[in-house]
Design a protein around this motif. Structure first.
Motif, mmCIF file in Angstrom:
data_model
loop_
_atom_site.group_PDB
_atom_site.id
_atom_site.type_symbol
_atom_site.label_atom_id
_atom_site.label_comp_id
_atom_site.label_asym_id
_atom_site.label_seq_id
_atom_site.Cartn_x
_atom_site.Cartn_y
_atom_site.Cartn_z
ATOM 1 N N ARG A 160 5.164 -59.444 89.599
ATOM 2 C CA ARG A 160 5.920 -58.249 89.223
ATOM 3 C C ARG A 160 7.105 -58.081 90.169
ATOM 4 N NH1 ARG A 160 1.256 -53.757 89.543
ATOM 5 N NH2 ARG A 160 -0.178 -54.553 87.944
ATOM 6 N N PRO A 161 8.309 -58.263 89.679
ATOM 7 C CA PRO A 161 9.464 -57.944 90.526
ATOM 8 C C PRO A 161 9.389 -56.477 90.964
ATOM 9 C CG PRO A 161 10.141 -59.121 88.552
ATOM 10 C CD PRO A 161 8.687 -58.772 88.376
ATOM 11 N N ASN A 162 10.008 -56.162 92.090
ATOM 12 C CA ASN A 162 9.909 -54.814 92.657
ATOM 13 C C ASN A 162 10.255 -53.718 91.650
ATOM 14 O OD1 ASN A 162 9.109 -55.809 95.134
ATOM 15 N ND2 ASN A 162 11.178 -55.835 95.975
ATOM 16 N N ASN A 163 11.355 -53.865 90.937
ATOM 17 C CA ASN A 163 11.761 -52.816 89.992
ATOM 18 C C ASN A 163 10.743 -52.647 88.871
ATOM 19 O OD1 ASN A 163 14.037 -52.260 91.469
ATOM 20 N ND2 ASN A 163 15.413 -53.453 90.173
ATOM 21 N N TYR A 164 10.212 -53.737 88.377
ATOM 22 C CA TYR A 164 9.204 -53.672 87.316
ATOM 23 C C TYR A 164 7.929 -53.020 87.848
ATOM 24 C CZ TYR A 164 6.011 -55.196 83.617
ATOM 25 O OH TYR A 164 5.088 -55.234 82.609
ATOM 26 N N ASN A 165 7.506 -53.417 89.042
ATOM 27 C CA ASN A 165 6.315 -52.836 89.654
ATOM 28 C C ASN A 165 6.463 -51.323 89.789
ATOM 29 O OD1 ASN A 165 3.683 -53.296 91.055
ATOM 30 N ND2 ASN A 165 4.806 -52.366 92.748
ATOM 31 N N LYS A 166 7.621 -50.890 90.228
ATOM 32 C CA LYS A 166 7.879 -49.453 90.376
ATOM 33 C C LYS A 166 7.893 -48.776 89.006
ATOM 34 C CE LYS A 166 11.001 -46.241 92.639
ATOM 35 N NZ LYS A 166 12.157 -46.100 93.522
ATOM 36 N N MET A 167 8.511 -49.410 88.028
ATOM 37 C CA MET A 167 8.639 -48.845 86.690
ATOM 38 C C MET A 167 7.269 -48.601 86.056
ATOM 39 S SD MET A 167 10.496 -50.569 83.412
ATOM 40 C CE MET A 167 9.203 -51.760 83.192
ATOM 41 N N ILE A 168 6.316 -49.501 86.271
ATOM 42 C CA ILE A 168 5.001 -49.338 85.652
ATOM 43 C C ILE A 168 4.030 -48.540 86.518
ATOM 44 C CG2 ILE A 168 5.265 -51.426 84.262
ATOM 45 C CD1 ILE A 168 3.206 -52.749 86.196
ATOM 46 N N GLY A 169 4.495 -48.058 87.674
ATOM 47 C CA GLY A 169 3.649 -47.235 88.539
ATOM 48 C C GLY A 169 2.740 -48.038 89.448
ATOM 49 N N GLY A 170 3.111 -49.291 89.739
ATOM 50 C CA GLY A 170 2.314 -50.136 90.634
ATOM 51 C C GLY A 170 2.371 -49.640 92.067
ATOM 52 N N ALA A 171 1.404 -50.056 92.850
ATOM 53 C CA ALA A 171 1.350 -49.664 94.263
ATOM 54 C C ALA A 171 2.602 -50.155 94.993
ATOM 55 C CB ALA A 171 0.106 -50.250 94.924
ATOM 56 N N THR A 172 3.088 -49.366 95.905
ATOM 57 C CA THR A 172 4.313 -49.682 96.640
ATOM 58 C C THR A 172 4.249 -51.044 97.315
ATOM 59 O OG1 THR A 172 4.690 -47.329 97.015
ATOM 60 C CG2 THR A 172 5.888 -48.857 98.432
ATOM 61 N N PHE A 173 3.121 -51.372 97.909
ATOM 62 C CA PHE A 173 2.992 -52.642 98.619
ATOM 63 C C PHE A 173 2.100 -53.625 97.852
ATOM 64 C CE2 PHE A 173 3.914 -49.408 101.825
ATOM 65 C CZ PHE A 173 5.109 -49.927 102.304
ATOM 66 N N SER A 174 2.150 -53.557 96.534
ATOM 67 C CA SER A 174 1.327 -54.397 95.672
ATOM 68 C C SER A 174 1.528 -55.886 95.962
ATOM 69 C CB SER A 174 1.672 -54.127 94.211
ATOM 70 O OG SER A 174 1.028 -55.061 93.373
ATOM 71 N N HIS A 175 0.430 -56.618 95.991
ATOM 72 C CA HIS A 175 0.492 -58.067 96.157
ATOM 73 C C HIS A 175 1.040 -58.752 94.906
ATOM 74 C CE1 HIS A 175 -1.907 -57.190 99.696
ATOM 75 N NE2 HIS A 175 -1.646 -58.407 100.109
ATOM 76 N N HIS A 176 1.111 -58.024 93.790
ATOM 77 C CA HIS A 176 1.743 -58.559 92.582
ATOM 78 C C HIS A 176 3.215 -58.891 92.849
ATOM 79 C CE1 HIS A 176 -1.327 -57.948 89.484
ATOM 80 N NE2 HIS A 176 -1.626 -56.798 90.071
ATOM 81 N N ARG A 177 3.848 -58.146 93.717
ATOM 82 C CA ARG A 177 5.288 -58.331 93.972
ATOM 83 C C ARG A 177 5.597 -59.711 94.548
ATOM 84 N NH1 ARG A 177 7.616 -54.506 97.686
ATOM 85 N NH2 ARG A 177 5.792 -55.030 98.904
ATOM 86 N N SER A 178 4.621 -60.329 95.185
ATOM 87 C CA SER A 178 4.845 -61.658 95.762
ATOM 88 C C SER A 178 4.099 -62.756 95.005
ATOM 89 C CB SER A 178 4.401 -61.663 97.226
ATOM 90 O OG SER A 178 3.012 -61.403 97.317
ATOM 91 N N GLY A 179 3.409 -62.396 93.915
ATOM 92 C CA GLY A 179 2.642 -63.378 93.159
ATOM 93 C C GLY A 179 1.254 -63.633 93.714
ATOM 94 N N LEU A 180 0.834 -62.859 94.716
ATOM 95 C CA LEU A 180 -0.473 -63.054 95.342
ATOM 96 C C LEU A 180 -1.591 -62.248 94.695
ATOM 97 C CD1 LEU A 180 0.466 -63.254 99.127
ATOM 98 C CD2 LEU A 180 -0.519 -65.074 97.709
ATOM 99 N N ALA A 181 -1.302 -61.542 93.591
ATOM 100 C CA ALA A 181 -2.332 -60.771 92.879
ATOM 101 C C ALA A 181 -2.219 -61.035 91.390
ATOM 102 C CB ALA A 181 -2.174 -59.274 93.165
ATOM 103 N N VAL A 182 -3.352 -60.921 90.727
ATOM 104 C CA VAL A 182 -3.389 -61.087 89.275
ATOM 105 C C VAL A 182 -4.425 -60.123 88.695
ATOM 106 C CG1 VAL A 182 -5.103 -62.962 89.323
ATOM 107 C CG2 VAL A 182 -3.520 -62.784 87.393
ATOM 108 N N ASP A 183 -4.111 -59.589 87.516
ATOM 109 C CA ASP A 183 -5.049 -58.772 86.752
ATOM 110 C C ASP A 183 -5.437 -59.581 85.522
ATOM 111 O OD1 ASP A 183 -4.477 -56.733 88.566
ATOM 112 O OD2 ASP A 183 -3.037 -55.760 87.227
#
Length: 154
Positions: free
Chosen positions: A74-97
């Protein structure tokens, strides 16, 4: 390189399996469902995705049934847009749902707790509709952060 050639190369990339995975392709890691678009990974993001993919491959082999990815990079803007955690590991590709076909996520979490070798040291989030794992070096379970507002919430 022409734009048409660039887009064709990107379309070809999306179809390729991640590293040596039998099960997961770049489309699954890069697709941003809420905006019907794709993230463009940095080299670091791509390396992280390959690491997480090894964990997913273990889980997929264990269940011998398809896994549906609901969110990965999740790029930072997308993560923010969907309400993701500020320091989400998705932002670096280290998390998956993800969801395992035919099983509820709580059952999958219980199975993974009983078989921690499948997680290769990944941490797991509790109490979510999907299964969330992240490579954070902690190898623990944790509660989800408070839900943040997104442009998709009522």
């Amino acid at each position: 390189m022409s734009m048409i050639k660039l887009f064709q190369n990107f379309n070809d990339l999306k179809k390729l399996n991640i590293d040596d995975s039998k099960w997961f392709c770049w489309h699954e890691a890069l697709y941003l469902q809420q905006v019907n678009a794709y993230a463009i990974p940095s080299v670091e993001n791509a390396v992280n995705i390959m690491k997480v993919c090894k964990v997913l491959d273990n889980i997929r082999e264990f269940y011998n049934t398809p896994i549906t990815i609901t969110s990965w990079l999740r790029p930072n803007n997308y993560n923010k847009m969907i309400g993701g955690a500020t320091f989400s590991h998705h932002r670096s590709g280290l998390a998956v749902d993800f969801m395992v076909m035919g099983l509820n996520s709580e059952k999958v979490r219980q199975d993974l707790k009983k078989n921690p070798q499948l997680l290769l040291g990944a941490s797991m989030e509790e109490g979510t509709v999907h299964v969330h794992i992240q490579l954070d070096g902690r190898a623990m379970t944790f509660n989800p952060p408070p839900k943040k507002a997104s442009i998709f919430n009522d």
